[in-house]
Design a protein around this motif. Sequence first.
Motif, mmCIF file in Angstrom:
data_model
loop_
_atom_site.group_PDB
_atom_site.id
_atom_site.type_symbol
_atom_site.label_atom_id
_atom_site.label_comp_id
_atom_site.label_asym_id
_atom_site.label_seq_id
_atom_site.Cartn_x
_atom_site.Cartn_y
_atom_site.Cartn_z
ATOM 1 N N ASP A 287 0.826 -1.298 -0.101
ATOM 2 C CA ASP A 287 0.036 -0.028 -0.106
ATOM 3 C C ASP A 287 0.769 0.939 0.019
ATOM 4 O O ASP A 287 0.389 2.292 0.462
ATOM 5 C CB ASP A 287 -0.841 -0.142 1.055
ATOM 6 C CG ASP A 287 -0.252 -0.154 2.444
ATOM 7 O OD1 ASP A 287 0.932 -0.232 2.545
ATOM 8 O OD2 ASP A 287 -0.924 0.129 3.567
ATOM 9 N N LEU A 288 2.052 1.291 -0.368
ATOM 10 C CA LEU A 288 3.014 2.253 -0.504
ATOM 11 C C LEU A 288 3.409 3.000 0.854
ATOM 12 O O LEU A 288 3.159 3.938 1.061
ATOM 13 C CB LEU A 288 2.527 3.276 -1.748
ATOM 14 C CG LEU A 288 2.483 2.932 -3.106
ATOM 15 C CD1 LEU A 288 1.931 3.997 -3.951
ATOM 16 C CD2 LEU A 288 3.711 2.195 -3.613
ATOM 17 N N GLY A 289 3.566 2.046 1.780
ATOM 18 C CA GLY A 289 3.854 2.323 3.183
ATOM 19 C C GLY A 289 2.797 2.907 3.706
ATOM 20 O O GLY A 289 3.103 4.166 4.672
ATOM 21 N N GLY A 290 1.454 2.670 3.323
ATOM 22 C CA GLY A 290 0.393 3.220 4.155
ATOM 23 C C GLY A 290 -0.234 4.454 3.477
ATOM 24 O O GLY A 290 -1.282 4.851 3.728
ATOM 25 N N HIS A 291 0.226 4.784 2.221
ATOM 26 C CA HIS A 291 -0.273 5.937 1.681
ATOM 27 C C HIS A 291 -1.637 5.589 1.051
ATOM 28 O O HIS A 291 -2.302 6.640 0.924
ATOM 29 C CB HIS A 291 0.799 6.655 0.359
ATOM 30 C CG HIS A 291 0.433 7.726 -0.056
ATOM 31 N ND1 HIS A 291 0.386 8.801 0.239
ATOM 32 C CD2 HIS A 291 -0.137 7.735 -1.515
ATOM 33 C CE1 HIS A 291 0.138 9.765 -0.612
ATOM 34 N NE2 HIS A 291 -0.509 9.306 -1.490
ATOM 35 N N LEU A 292 -1.820 4.420 0.446
ATOM 36 C CA LEU A 292 -3.083 4.069 -0.246
ATOM 37 C C LEU A 292 -3.937 3.408 0.682
ATOM 38 O O LEU A 292 -3.713 2.200 1.353
ATOM 39 C CB LEU A 292 -2.715 3.115 -1.252
ATOM 40 C CG LEU A 292 -1.790 3.546 -2.399
ATOM 41 C CD1 LEU A 292 -1.384 2.404 -3.461
ATOM 42 C CD2 LEU A 292 -2.496 4.603 -3.098
ATOM 43 N N PRO A 293 -5.085 4.066 1.042
ATOM 44 C CA PRO A 293 -5.992 3.073 1.898
ATOM 45 C C PRO A 293 -6.582 2.014 1.161
ATOM 46 O O PRO A 293 -6.715 2.129 -0.148
ATOM 47 C CB PRO A 293 -7.006 4.301 2.173
ATOM 48 C CG PRO A 293 -7.019 5.161 0.812
ATOM 49 C CD PRO A 293 -5.528 5.015 0.613
ATOM 50 N N MET A 294 -6.768 0.843 1.741
ATOM 51 C CA MET A 294 -7.503 -0.157 1.179
ATOM 52 C C MET A 294 -8.413 -0.839 2.234
ATOM 53 O O MET A 294 -8.728 -0.849 3.333
ATOM 54 C CB MET A 294 -6.135 -1.513 1.223
ATOM 55 C CG MET A 294 -5.063 -1.129 0.450
ATOM 56 S SD MET A 294 -5.140 -1.588 -1.229
ATOM 57 C CE MET A 294 -3.710 -0.726 -1.799
ATOM 58 N N GLU A 295 -9.387 -1.346 1.369
ATOM 59 C CA GLU A 295 -10.541 -2.007 2.160
ATOM 60 C C GLU A 295 -10.265 -3.176 2.874
ATOM 61 O O GLU A 295 -9.489 -3.954 2.244
ATOM 62 C CB GLU A 295 -11.729 -2.395 0.894
ATOM 63 C CG GLU A 295 -12.876 -3.005 1.407
ATOM 64 C CD GLU A 295 -13.966 -3.405 0.290
ATOM 65 O OE1 GLU A 295 -14.872 -4.062 0.631
ATOM 66 O OE2 GLU A 295 -13.966 -2.783 -0.855
ATOM 67 N N PRO A 296 -10.552 -3.342 3.974
ATOM 68 C CA PRO A 296 -10.151 -4.371 4.927
ATOM 69 C C PRO A 296 -10.381 -5.525 3.989
ATOM 70 O O PRO A 296 -11.428 -5.942 3.319
ATOM 71 C CB PRO A 296 -11.506 -4.495 6.082
ATOM 72 C CG PRO A 296 -11.467 -3.054 5.986
ATOM 73 C CD PRO A 296 -11.885 -2.703 4.660
ATOM 74 N N GLY A 297 -9.319 -6.554 4.018
ATOM 75 C CA GLY A 297 -9.080 -7.938 3.508
ATOM 76 C C GLY A 297 -8.643 -7.794 2.178
ATOM 77 O O GLY A 297 -8.020 -8.780 1.786
ATOM 78 N N LEU A 298 -8.467 -6.571 1.509
ATOM 79 C CA LEU A 298 -7.956 -6.467 0.233
ATOM 80 C C LEU A 298 -6.402 -6.621 0.289
ATOM 81 O O LEU A 298 -5.992 -7.503 -0.459
ATOM 82 C CB LEU A 298 -8.201 -5.110 -0.435
ATOM 83 C CG LEU A 298 -8.024 -4.836 -1.842
ATOM 84 C CD1 LEU A 298 -6.469 -4.778 -2.437
ATOM 85 C CD2 LEU A 298 -8.831 -5.946 -2.827
#
Length: 495
Positions: A287-298
Amino acid sequence: MESNASAAVSGPGLAQGGDAIVEMSATALSGAIHRRALSCEEVLHAYCAQIDRLNPVVNALVAPMDRDGLRGRARELDALLARGRSLGPLHGFPQAPKDIMPAAGMVTTKGSPLFAGQVSQADCVVFERMRAGGALFVARSNSPEFGLGGHTYNPVYGTTRNAFDPSRSAGGSSGGAGVAVALRMLPVADGSDMMGSLRTPAAFNHVYGLRTSVGCVPHGPSEEVFWQQFSVAGPMARDIPDLALLLSVQAGFDARLPLTHRSEPVRDWTALLERDCKGLRIGWLGDLGGHLPMEPGLLETCRAALRHFEAAGCSVQEVLPAFDFERLWNAWIDLRSFSVAGANAALYRDPAKRALLKPEAIWEIERGLALPAMAVYEAARVRSAWYETLRRLFERHDFLVLPAAQVFPFDAAQDWPHAVAGREMDTYHRWMQTVVPATMAGLPALAAPAGLGPGGLPAGLQIIGPAQADLQVLQIGHAYDRAGGFSRVRSPLLD
């Protein structure tokens, strides 16, 4: 409201063995046609029956062509084979060119009421090649208005629905193509990709989609032959050999598009897929070091799929490029808005036409028109710096991998995800930020299935290669698929 266009696709019943025909891989289908074990007319009947059965559920294919005319053309294609003449790998393949670029004799609406009923007089280059390679154009594949947004819906034809769950989005903008391939309504399909338009629907429908290198596949012609460096054309398929089959027809130099590659073309991409992947180095961007939010489980679903690279003999290492990702995003939206405004400013300046544009299109055009020239130049400098960052990263890694989408397929009644993992999205396309790195660097990126998430919905990975390494990306994708078996996963709608 859904359009009745899909219900209008009707015709003869299933030819004998039709289920078996549509279940064949594209490479096997091409071989059977050329051995004359199957006639082009039988193939057409089988795919028409599959379209009749499933398209009313998902609305993937629109603007159907006359069935009598199609049968007549199929008989002509059979007659050519009887005389020992093949037009190419797609001889007799039902295809549905994406409703964004022109296709001769077919309606090209771009998903906009401004162009509803407009019939094109000529093919764009990639459709010209597919038709010359033997494809039989049976309909158009649905797309959002002007291809803007990662969810396929428009006021002309309605919403295209997910191949695994029709209550969910098919992704976009090549959503119709992705669904049609997943549900065996087409053996392979074309798509285009500026901001994930091949990659998002591939991830959402558990198929493969290749964002090709800039210049690999001719995309046009248009008045933007020197500026167009973001949107590319490419193939979608259920497995890598099928993807390579279509790419063999699509790729190559065209003098009308001077940025296309002039090197000796690959005649048969399918013959070059085998590669020993032992020792190849995979850089996992996550996720680029937390930069990209991701839906849980993705993120967890994608991370679990990395073991298939290891099973193929690769090593996987987490890596984080040293770059300001917000600076990259801002440069991207400036360049994108500038491009969208350039292509559509005339529509915006006409008040009657502007009234028919969707809000996202108006937002893009107004941003683009307001940009000073030096802002566009600075955005291009950021793009160059990003490419150099990745070029250096490829000195230590053979391929880079990150999720193809930040969410699982969402409610088809929603316009776009307004928040991801509790983080508000400040634009209509911020939820797709994960596709920007490959686009901004002009690199080949293969969207590959990553399996089904906790809720049974598809997820996907992007496999990004160095500049012009399209073949190498297909090779590692082929090894990954053989290890993971993703091309054998079927939609429940097929049962």
